[in-house]
Every structure is written in structure tokens, then in C-alpha cells.
Design a protein around this motif. Structure first.
Motif, PDB file in Angstrom:
ATOM      1  N   ARG A  25      -5.971  -7.253  12.988  1.00 52.70           N
ATOM      2  CA  ARG A  25      -6.138  -6.229  11.948  1.00 52.70           C
ATOM      3  C   ARG A  25      -5.361  -4.964  12.307  1.00 52.70           C
ATOM      4  O   ARG A  25      -4.725  -4.351  11.444  1.00 52.70           O
ATOM      5  CB  ARG A  25      -7.620  -5.902  11.748  1.00 52.70           C
ATOM      6  N   ARG A  31       1.616  -2.041  10.264  1.00 53.02           N
ATOM      7  CA  ARG A  31       2.751  -2.294   9.355  1.00 53.02           C
ATOM      8  C   ARG A  31       3.212  -0.970   8.757  1.00 53.02           C
ATOM      9  O   ARG A  31       4.378  -0.797   8.434  1.00 53.02           O
ATOM     10  CB  ARG A  31       2.301  -3.246   8.252  1.00 53.02           C
ATOM     11  N   GLY A  32       2.283  -0.034   8.655  1.00 53.87           N
ATOM     12  CA  GLY A  32       2.607   1.324   8.224  1.00 53.87           C
ATOM     13  C   GLY A  32       3.299   1.365   6.884  1.00 53.87           C
ATOM     14  O   GLY A  32       2.893   0.701   5.942  1.00 53.87           O
ATOM     15  N   THR A  33       4.345   2.145   6.816  1.00 58.58           N
ATOM     16  CA  THR A  33       5.100   2.302   5.586  1.00 58.58           C
ATOM     17  C   THR A  33       6.328   1.407   5.661  1.00 58.58           C
ATOM     18  O   THR A  33       7.280   1.724   6.350  1.00 58.58           O
ATOM     19  CB  THR A  33       5.547   3.761   5.427  1.00 58.58           C
ATOM     20  N   PRO A  34       6.300   0.282   4.987  1.00 55.89           N
ATOM     21  CA  PRO A  34       7.426  -0.641   5.112  1.00 55.89           C
ATOM     22  C   PRO A  34       8.693  -0.082   4.467  1.00 55.89           C
ATOM     23  O   PRO A  34       8.621   0.668   3.498  1.00 55.89           O
ATOM     24  CB  PRO A  34       6.942  -1.883   4.372  1.00 55.89           C
ATOM     25  N   TRP A 166       6.583   9.337  -2.333  1.00 59.06           N
ATOM     26  CA  TRP A 166       5.451   8.967  -1.462  1.00 59.06           C
ATOM     27  C   TRP A 166       5.559   9.703  -0.130  1.00 59.06           C
ATOM     28  O   TRP A 166       4.557  10.157   0.414  1.00 59.06           O
ATOM     29  CB  TRP A 166       5.405   7.467  -1.208  1.00 59.06           C
ATOM     30  N   ARG A 170       2.779  12.126   1.594  1.00 61.11           N
ATOM     31  CA  ARG A 170       2.193  11.932   2.926  1.00 61.11           C
ATOM     32  C   ARG A 170       2.446  13.152   3.811  1.00 61.11           C
ATOM     33  O   ARG A 170       1.564  13.599   4.529  1.00 61.11           O
ATOM     34  CB  ARG A 170       2.773  10.674   3.580  1.00 61.11           C
ATOM     35  N   VAL A 176      -4.622  11.973  -1.952  1.00 64.59           N
ATOM     36  CA  VAL A 176      -4.124  11.438  -3.223  1.00 64.59           C
ATOM     37  C   VAL A 176      -5.003  11.981  -4.349  1.00 64.59           C
ATOM     38  O   VAL A 176      -6.226  11.896  -4.267  1.00 64.59           O
ATOM     39  CB  VAL A 176      -4.197   9.897  -3.189  1.00 64.59           C
TER      40      VAL A 176
ATOM     41  N   TYR B  67      -6.886  -7.054   3.331  1.00 58.40           N
ATOM     42  CA  TYR B  67      -6.458  -6.038   2.370  1.00 58.40           C
ATOM     43  C   TYR B  67      -7.547  -5.741   1.332  1.00 58.40           C
ATOM     44  O   TYR B  67      -7.668  -4.612   0.854  1.00 58.40           O
ATOM     45  CB  TYR B  67      -5.137  -6.443   1.710  1.00 58.40           C
ATOM     46  N   LYS B  70      -9.915  -3.401   3.053  1.00 52.76           N
ATOM     47  CA  LYS B  70      -9.287  -2.078   3.168  1.00 52.76           C
ATOM     48  C   LYS B  70      -9.305  -1.349   1.833  1.00 52.76           C
ATOM     49  O   LYS B  70      -9.610  -0.158   1.752  1.00 52.76           O
ATOM     50  CB  LYS B  70      -7.812  -2.267   3.602  1.00 52.76           C
ATOM     51  N   GLU B 210      -3.866   1.051   0.543  1.00 49.53           N
ATOM     52  CA  GLU B 210      -3.652   2.296   1.284  1.00 49.53           C
ATOM     53  C   GLU B 210      -4.468   3.455   0.711  1.00 49.53           C
ATOM     54  O   GLU B 210      -5.068   4.236   1.455  1.00 49.53           O
ATOM     55  CB  GLU B 210      -2.155   2.654   1.233  1.00 49.53           C
ATOM     56  N   THR B 211      -4.506   3.572  -0.608  1.00 53.57           N
ATOM     57  CA  THR B 211      -5.104   4.742  -1.240  1.00 53.57           C
ATOM     58  C   THR B 211      -6.362   4.422  -2.057  1.00 53.57           C
ATOM     59  O   THR B 211      -7.046   5.341  -2.502  1.00 53.57           O
ATOM     60  CB  THR B 211      -4.087   5.393  -2.206  1.00 53.57           C
ATOM     61  N   PRO B 244      -0.497  -3.749  -0.162  1.00 51.51           N
ATOM     62  CA  PRO B 244      -0.835  -2.851   0.947  1.00 51.51           C
ATOM     63  C   PRO B 244      -0.621  -1.360   0.665  1.00 51.51           C
ATOM     64  O   PRO B 244      -1.552  -0.578   0.801  1.00 51.51           O
ATOM     65  CB  PRO B 244       0.068  -3.337   2.091  1.00 51.51           C
ATOM     66  N   THR B 245       0.605  -0.966   0.318  1.00 50.20           N
ATOM     67  CA  THR B 245       0.905   0.472   0.310  1.00 50.20           C
ATOM     68  C   THR B 245       1.616   0.906  -0.971  1.00 50.20           C
ATOM     69  O   THR B 245       2.061   0.093  -1.775  1.00 50.20           O
ATOM     70  CB  THR B 245       1.847   0.838   1.486  1.00 50.20           C
ATOM     71  N   LEU B 246       1.772   2.231  -1.105  1.00 49.74           N
ATOM     72  CA  LEU B 246       2.520   2.793  -2.233  1.00 49.74           C
ATOM     73  C   LEU B 246       3.979   2.351  -2.188  1.00 49.74           C
ATOM     74  O   LEU B 246       4.613   2.155  -3.229  1.00 49.74           O
ATOM     75  CB  LEU B 246       2.434   4.326  -2.200  1.00 49.74           C
TER      76      LEU B 246
END
Lengths: 212, 469
Positions: A25, A31-34, A166, A170, A176, B67, B70, B210-211, B244-246
Motif C-alpha cells: 500500500r 506513486r505520487g503524481t504520475p 493541479w 498542490r 481542494v 483505491y 482511499k 487523491e481528493t 488515483p489522482t488529478l
């Protein structure tokens, strides 16, 4: 078992594994911000690109020198479209001096309101979209209820791609907001014989005032 | 929504003879295809974006539990509520409960195919709520008391004249046929509905882990008015719609608009995160998300997992020659066309859905335009295999295939039969080059001629030519 648990159980069963261990996990979170592929937007003049894209979608634009010019520009827009001198205006735009005959309100837009003026958070040059962020000083109804919508956007706030937006969000450390609306021109529909008509439910006209 | 897939054949025949439907389909056919093609051609990165979109979805599906958890945590942190529904019945109960607690009488709805899966409108109306669909297409078919026939253009089967009749009857106003005037009339009628509603229900194209945001994409702005002006906002979405993310969202926005309506972007892309915040003067006071499984988790780990990548753009049906001929209603449930012919047997079961995958010509256009590269023809073939394994294939078809196999395994017999057949057909055509009527299958030649063979088989000619050299 709750429905939540039984759905998650069914998902794991389908994937043929148990719940992911903490390490896996953590790896997913890392993976953060791809960095995905983006369309090349190689325009040097992002403002020009924004204007071209936004106008291609039936929006209109005008450039003004400073925020103080907003009331006059709005009045000119209203006169051109025979809109009465009354508007809802988000206080995010600060103190503006309106011509005497103008009636200005700052609350939520009611059904009778014909004109909304609001502060755009940023513009995306890629598609010609403005990003609106809801908040007490920028009510979301201003964007959708009035028949005409004027958005004030600083030229410096026009970014190349969505991703740049984005990143700014951040970096600001800001949470948000409840609602983020990307808007690219007036409302439209193709639901009657697949032919585009403007002004379906949202604003019929959308005008962006670019400051600077 | 009523399940009428078992009647596919009679409904398809009926559709082919429905002059209004054929007129409407004829008008729509080229538009979607041309606009998408132009948009795709203008973006050199389009193919790479499709690859990326498929990869992101694969990544999510392999880690779907993570996910979803999350996403749930993020929604809760923003003050929203996430409800989990195993099936349509549970989802209906959850939503009826929310509406009851909200003391609602009037409900507005933005477009949501998942709510069609739940038969939500029927349930709400049955409990005495006034339900108004606000997407113009959905509103038109609600007046006509019909289900949607397309997942993004629900009234694609209606002509302007039919819309004019429906509006005149429902609005007590003189009949008008001007398109702009029709749109304006609907705008005026629906405006009040938004302000009167206590509950607004929308779909969710994407759920951002993410949000904790739900994302809707529209051109009309109806979804935004629906979810902004009601006191309670309910989002209905499938469990597979989480991303997952923006930054992942940006990729999907680029492929979705181009694939669906052939635009660089739709007019409105809205991210909603929880209920109204402190100090806000508008926006909903309650925010609920209903996550529906309804057979989706069962597809994971099977050959049908790829189907869960679907982002509901409608490109597959826009490019499907079968859909283009019969429209969406013939398919008999929520999802028509290629994606529906895969999903319906998987969600509703193998009973009564036999014809759907078999109506496919396997021409492959759907796969060639799918923004997340779902191998639709392979999946349709896979369902045919499943039908065969479960012994659902009609007897006559099985016997015919057996006979064909017997011959195909014996080349001498096969060529003999072929020569015989070719000669008989050529004789029947009497040198005219085509047969106007087939004696054993008059249906086939009902609307076309059968090109007649010239008298010699391909193998015969091939051997003769080689012999000449």
C-alpha cells in the motif's frame, strides 16, 4: 458482513489475493503524481492560445488593463446584449466601483438573476477552459444560474496544461474546494437531432475579461 | 429499467421498419464518427493517450480495493458519506432512505446510466416522489416514457418533430419545431425544477481517490444545477470508476471528450468534494456517494476484467454497423451496442441475452476506436464460447455447424459439395450475375440480391491458372 466488506472481499477474491500488505500500500501511495504524456502545447503566447481555443467554443473575450476596469467592461458587455444593469458579483474580485445605475449583489444567484461576474482561478490554454473554485467569496451559483456569465481572469493565471493547474493547487497548500468547475464556453446541447444549440441550462453567453 | 433483451430479434426487426427511427439514426450516424475522427487526427498524442488511459485503468483494477478505500477515506474527510451497494436492490434502498430522511418531495436527476441499472426512477416514482430528468435528451425520453437508446445521447432515436409533439403535450404550449426554440422551452420549464428540488442525483464519470472528488462531464450544465441547487446531492457510480489522482484525471478528460462527442473538451467538467463548507452561501448541505458493484467485482480476475476499463463514452456504439441500423432499444437493457452486448450478459445473466453477442459481425470497428482499448470483439466471442459451453446454442445452429465440420475435415467431400453448390447457384442465376430470391432463405434476399457464382469454384480456377503457367 457489511456490504462494504463483502464488496471489498469480492474484489480481493477476484484478484486472487488478500488485502494488500502495508508495504504494498505504501508503494502505491508512493506513486505520487504520475507524469503522463500530455499533448504538445508549444505556443509561446499562452494568452493567445487560450483566447483562440475559448472563442472556438463560442465564448467571447476582451482584454483589460486592471481590475478597476471590470465594471466598465461588464457594462459594455451588458449594453451590447441588452442585459439590465444588475449582477451578482463574487467578492473575490475585491472592491469594485460600479456605475451608479448598477445594482450589485454578492449572495447566491436566484432564479431571476440574469448576469453573474466571477473571478476565474486559472485558465487552461490547452483547451481554453477557465477553472472556477467555489467558496464564500465565489458562490458556485454565479457560474450556472445567470443567463450570461462574465469571468475575470488574470493573464498570469493562464497555464499550459491541466497538470500545471493541479501543481499550482498542490503548491498553494490550499485544500481542494467543494466545487471545481472547468468551463469552456457557453452551455450547449446536441440532444435534438445531434445539432448543437447554445444555452441549454447554463449560461447562453460566456465572456472572459483577461486582466493584464 | 425493464429487461427486454430476450425480445432482441423481434425488436430489431421492428426497429428496421420504424421510419422515424431510421430517419433519426441516419442523421446521427455520420456526425459522431466524423467529429471523432477529426479530433483524433488533430491530436498527434491521441493514440499514446489511449494507451496511457488503458494502463491507468489496469493499474487501478489490479489495486481496486486499495483505491476504493482511499477514495472513501477522502470523501469522509471532506464531510461526505460513502454507501456501498452490492446490487441494484440495495442501491435503491439506500437512496430511498436518504430521500426519506431528507423529507424530499421533488428530485432532479442529471444523466446517470448507473441509476438506470438500479431502475431508480421507477422506485422513486413508486414511492411518490416527483422525479425530473434534467439532461435534455433524458428529459425528452422521460416525457415519451421510454428508456435511453444511447449512453450519451439518450434521445438520439427521436426526430425534431417527435420532440415537438412531446413538448406540446407536456407543456401546454403551442407546438414549435424550431430547434433553438425547443431548447429554450425546456430550459424555462426545467429552471424551476432545479430550484424546487430537495434532492439532486447525478452520476460520476470518475472518482478521484487523491481528493475524494466525484467528476461529471456535461455540455448543458444540467448536472451542475442539479447538484448545486438541491439541499442533498447523491452521486451514483460503479466501483470501477475510481482513479488515483488529478493527474490521471487529465488523461481521461482528453480521451473522453474526443471519443464521446468529438470535442477537445466538453463544456463543463466539475469536481465535487463533499458538502458545502463553512461560510459557503450555496451548494448542497449533504453529499452522498452510492458505490454500486452489481456484478462488477465478479469480472475481476476473469477474461472480462478488461471490460471494467470502460469509461462509457459511447464510441463503440457510434461506430457499430449493427447499432447504426437498429438503434439502442432493440438491445433491451441499459447498455446497448458492443459494450452493452458484453455487459448485459455479465450483469443480467446468460438467460435471455443469447442474441446480443451473436448480433455482432466481428468487424472490429468498436475496438479500433475504444479510448481504453477494450478488445470488444474478443470479449463478445468469449461470451459466445461461454454460451456454447453452457449448451445454450440453438439446436439447429449446432447441427448445421456439426455438418459443416464433418465436411470441412474431409477436403474431397468439401470440394465436391462446393462445386455442386456453385453450379446449382450459377444455373439458377441463368447468367444474370445475381439471384433475386433464395428458395430456402427468402429472408436473406428480402432487401438485397445474392451475387451468383459464375460456375467454377475458386480452387478450380486456382488450379487451372497454375496449370496454365
Amino acid at each position: 458482513m457489511s456490504s462494504r466488506d463483502s464488496i471489498l472481499h469480492a474484489v480481493r477474491q477476484g484478484l486472487g489475493r488478500d488485502a494488500l500488505p502495508a508495504a504494498a500500500r505504501a508503494e502505491l501511495d508512493a506513486r505520487g503524481t504520475p507524469q503522463h504524456i500530455r499533448p504538445a502545447v508549444d505556443d509561446t503566447d499562452l494568452v493567445a492560445r487560450f483566447i483562440a481555443r475559448f472563442e472556438s467554443r463560442a465564448g467571447t473575450t476582451a482584454r483589460i488593463a486592471s481590475l478597476a476596469d471590470v465594471p466598465a467592461a461588464v457594462a459594455e458587455f451588458a449594453a451590447r446584449h441588452a442585459i439590465a444593469p444588475r449582477a451578482v458579483v463574487g467578492t473575490r474580485l475585491g472592491e469594485l466601483v460600479w456605475p451608479e445605475d448598477w445594482q450589485i449583489e454578492h449572495g447566491a444567484a436566484g432564479i431571476e438573476v440574469m448576469l453573474g461576474v466571477s473571478a476565474g482561478h486559472l485558465g487552461v490554454a490547452e483547451t481554453g477552459s477557465v477553472l472556477m473554485m467555489s467558496g464564500p467569496d465565489s458562490p458556485i451559483t454565479h457560474n450556472f444560474v445567470p443567463e450570461s456569465h462574465v469571468v475575470v481572469l488574470r493573464a498570469a493565471d493562464i497555464v499550459r496544461h491541466f497538470e500545471d493547474g493541479w501543481a499550482r493547487l498542490r503548491d498553494s497548500g490550499q485544500a481542494v474546494p467543494r466545487a471545481m468547475n472547468f468551463i469552456a464556453g457557453p452551455s450547449r446541447t446536441g440532444d435534438v437531432e445531434q445539432t448543437i444549440e447554445l444555452g441549454a441550462h447554463g449560461p447562453r453567453r460566456m465572456h472572459v475579461l483577461i486582466v493584464g | 429499467m425493464e429487461f427486454r433483451s430476450p425480445e432482441f430479434q423481434p425488436r430489431a426487426v421492428h426497429a428496421l421498419h420504424d421510419a422515424n427511427l431510421q430517419k433519426a439514426l441516419g442523421k446521427a450516424r455520420g456526425g459522431f464518427v466524423e467529429k471523432r475522427a477529426q479530433c483524433a487526427a488533430e491530436l498527434p498524442e491521441f493514440e499514446a493517450l489511449r494507451d496511457t488511459a488503458a494502463e491507468i485503468k489496469n493499474h487501478v483494477l489490479a489495486n481496486l480495493d486499495h483505491y476504493l478505500e482511499k477514495y472513501e477515506a477522502a470523501v469522509t474527510a471532506a464531510g461526505g458519506h460513502v454507501h456501498w451497494a452490492k446490487d441494484a436492490e440495495e442501491a435503491r434502498a439506500i437512496i430511498l432512505g436518504i430521500c426519506k430522511k431528507a423529507n424530499a418531495k421533488r428530485i432532479t436527476k442529471g444523466k446517470s446510466m448507473v441509476s438506470e441499472e438500479m431502475s431508480l426512477n421507477e422506485a422513486l416514482i413508486g414511492e411518490g416522489y416527483e422525479v425530473v430528468e434534467t439532461d435534455l435528451g433524458e428529459y425528452i425520453i422521460q416525457l415519451a416514457d421510454e428508456p435511453p437508446s444511447h449512453i450519451i445521447a439518450p434521445a438520439v432515436h427521436k426526430t425534431k418533430e417527435q420532440v415537438a409533439d412531446l413538448f406540446a403535450a407536456a407543456h401546454n404550449k403551442p407546438r414549435i419545431t424550431d430547434r433553438a426554440a425547443l431548447v429554450a422551452e425546456a430550459r424555462e420549464v426545467l429552471r424551476e425544477k432545479y430550484f424546487d428540488a430537495e434532492v439532486g442525483i447525478t452520476g460520476g464519470n470518475f472518482l478521484v481517490a487523491e481528493t475524494g472528488s466525484s467528476v461529471i462531464v456535461t455540455n448543458e450544465g444540467n448536472g451542475d444545477l442539479t447538484q448545486t441547487l438541491a439541499r442533498v446531492h447523491i452521486v451514483t457510480s460503479g466501483i470501477e470508476r475510481v482513479i488515483p489522482t488529478l493527474d490521471d484525471l487529465s488523461v481521461f478528460l482528453r480521451v473522453l471528450a474526443r471519443s464521446a462527442t468529438g470535442q477537445e473538451t466538453e463544456t463543463y467538467t466539475t469536481l465535487s468534494t463533499g458538502p458545502r463548507r463553512e461560510g459557503d452561501v450555496d451548494g448542497p448541505e449533504e453529499y452522498h456517494v452510492v458505490l454500486l458493484d452489481n456484478g462488477r467485482s465478479k469480472m475481476l480476475g476473469t477474461r472480462f476484467q478488461d471490460m471494467l476499463r470502460c469509461i462509457r463514452c459511447g464510441a463503440c456504439m457510434n461506430h457499430c454497423p449493427v447499432y447504426g441500423s437498429i438503434g439502442g432499444h432493440a438491445y433491451g437493457w441499459v447498455y446497448p451496442g458492443p459494450m452493452g452486448s458484453v455487459l448485459t450478459p455479465l450483469i443480467k445473466g446468460m438467460d435471455g441475452t443469447y442474441d446480443l453477442p451473436n448480433a455482432c459481425t466481428l468487424n472490429g470497428r468498436c475496438q479500433s476506436v475504444c479510448p481504453v482499448r477494450i478488445p470488444l470483439p474478443d470479449l463478445l466471442r468469449e461470451i459466445r464460447h461461454k454460451q456454447f459451453r453452457e449448451e445454450r446454442t440453438p439446436k439447429r445452429q449446432k447441427q448445421a455447424l456439426k455438418l459443416w465440420r464433418y465436411a470441412a475435415e474431409r477436403p474431397a467431400l468439401y470440394h465436391f459439395a462446393e462445386r455442386l453448390g456453385v453450379r446449382i447457384l450459377a444455373g439458377m442465376a441463368k447468367g444474370k450475375g445475381a439471384l433475386r430470391r433464395l428458395p430456402f432463405d427468402p429472408g436473406w434476399t428480402g432487401a438485397r440480391d445474392l451475387p451468383a457464382p459464375e460456375g467454377r469454384t475458386f480452387i478450380d480456377q486456382w488450379q487451372a491458372q497454375r496449370g496454365d503457367k
